[in-house]
Design an enzyme around this catalytic site. Structure first.
Site, mmCIF file in Angstrom:
data_model
loop_
_atom_site.group_PDB
_atom_site.id
_atom_site.type_symbol
_atom_site.label_atom_id
_atom_site.label_comp_id
_atom_site.label_asym_id
_atom_site.label_seq_id
_atom_site.Cartn_x
_atom_site.Cartn_y
_atom_site.Cartn_z
ATOM 1 N N ARG A 150 0.854 -1.200 0.000
ATOM 2 C CA ARG A 150 0.000 0.000 0.000
ATOM 3 C C ARG A 150 0.883 1.240 0.000
ATOM 4 N NH1 ARG A 150 1.217 2.059 4.763
ATOM 5 N NH2 ARG A 150 1.325 0.739 6.618
ATOM 6 N N THR A 210 2.501 1.871 10.169
ATOM 7 C CA THR A 210 1.383 2.033 11.082
ATOM 8 C C THR A 210 1.214 0.763 11.913
ATOM 9 O OG1 THR A 210 -0.878 2.887 11.285
ATOM 10 C CG2 THR A 210 -0.502 1.182 9.619
ATOM 11 N N TYR A 211 0.324 0.857 12.886
ATOM 12 C CA TYR A 211 0.041 -0.246 13.799
ATOM 13 C C TYR A 211 -1.415 -0.649 13.670
ATOM 14 C CZ TYR A 211 -1.693 -2.216 18.198
ATOM 15 O OH TYR A 211 -2.331 -2.995 19.119
ATOM 16 N N ALA A 225 -5.695 6.366 10.470
ATOM 17 C CA ALA A 225 -4.666 6.290 9.430
ATOM 18 C C ALA A 225 -5.264 5.707 8.158
ATOM 19 C CB ALA A 225 -3.497 5.433 9.909
ATOM 20 N N CYS A 256 3.358 6.672 10.685
ATOM 21 C CA CYS A 256 3.283 7.253 9.347
ATOM 22 C C CYS A 256 4.537 8.050 9.000
ATOM 23 C CB CYS A 256 2.037 8.128 9.187
ATOM 24 S SG CYS A 256 0.511 7.231 9.537
#
Length: 248
Positions: free
Chosen positions: A88, A93-94, A160, A191
């Site tokens: 992507r 991110t988490y 996000a 990010c």
């Protein structure tokens, strides 16, 4: 143009397993579009919207910087988390329990051919959802996602976003922090943006727990209105002789 979107809530699913499932759906739609062009067919392309909650995992977008992950392999294992570099957009991110993740797999040619508009409508879906809880959220110039107190020292991200698109077919999507353990964000530079915090709906409302099913229903309501589509609940069952089976 097919504006029906088939919606399935996958519950709690491993990230890689869900990614593979997305890829199957994505390939199915792309292959159908290729067939339409080659054979001058006029077969209808499907659209999907998956809800899911992942066990603790960090994902890095294709343009991301690995140094934004602040954990070693051993530390990841100690925290019960996994890590994947994926296809992507965006950086790191988490994902984890208490977070609502949405993966729209849409043929944008059923709607509009504009990736910028697609991202803005995804953001607007979340902005309108959070407004129902009394939160004023907004976009941050140059930073995809949904934020609070943009332009102040207290700017913080609550949702996000990162997507992939090919032949106008989308995958990946958004991750909204609802009841998530925000401590897991301390292990990354979210990010790739330094000096800005991350928050959740639970923290902003100051409550013990937010009803995640209620949040999902609000997300779907606004998604349906903004994309001018028709949502239908579905159970997606894999392939049978190359054809996806749907139970509505």
């Amino acid at each position: 143009m097919n504006k029906v979107v088939l919606v399935e809530d996958l519950g709690s699913k491993d990230y890689k397993e869900t990614w593979d499932f997305q890829e199957e759906l994505f390939k199915d739609v792309v292959d159908l579009k290729i067939r339409n062009r080659r054979e001058e067919a006029n077969l209808e392309t499907p659209n999907y919207f998956l809800f899911v909650e992942h066990p603790h995992v960090y994902t890095l977008g294709k343009s991301g910087d690995l140094s934004n992950l602040l954990l070693s392999e051993k530390q990841l294992a100690d925290k019960g988390a996994t890590f994947y570099k994926i296809n992507r957009g965006g950086d790191i991110t988490y994902h984890g329990p208490g977070q609502i993740v949405g993966y729209p797999i849409l043929d944008l040619e059923n709607f509009f051919t504009d990736i910028h508009k697609y991202l803005r409508l995804l953001e607007e879906t979340i902005i309108l959802t959070l407004a129902e809880y009394g939160l004023k959220t907004e976009r941050s110039p140059g930073e995809t996602g949904v934020w609070l107190d943009v332009g102040t020292p207290f700017a913080r991200k609550i949702c996000a976003m990162g997507v992939r698109a090919s032949r106008w077919v989308t995958m990946h999507g958004f991750a909204l922090n609802v009841n998530a353990d925000l401590g897991y964000f301390d292990n990354i530079i979210p990010c790739g943006i330094r000096g800005k915090a991350v928050t959740s709906l639970q923290v902003e409302l100051g409550v013990e727990k937010v009803d995640e099913e209620e949040v999902k229903s609000k997300i779907l309501k606004h998604f349906e209105e903004l994309f001018e589509c028709e949502l239908k609940s579905a159970v997606l069952q894999g392939f049978s002789n190359g054809t996806r089976i749907e139970q509505i």
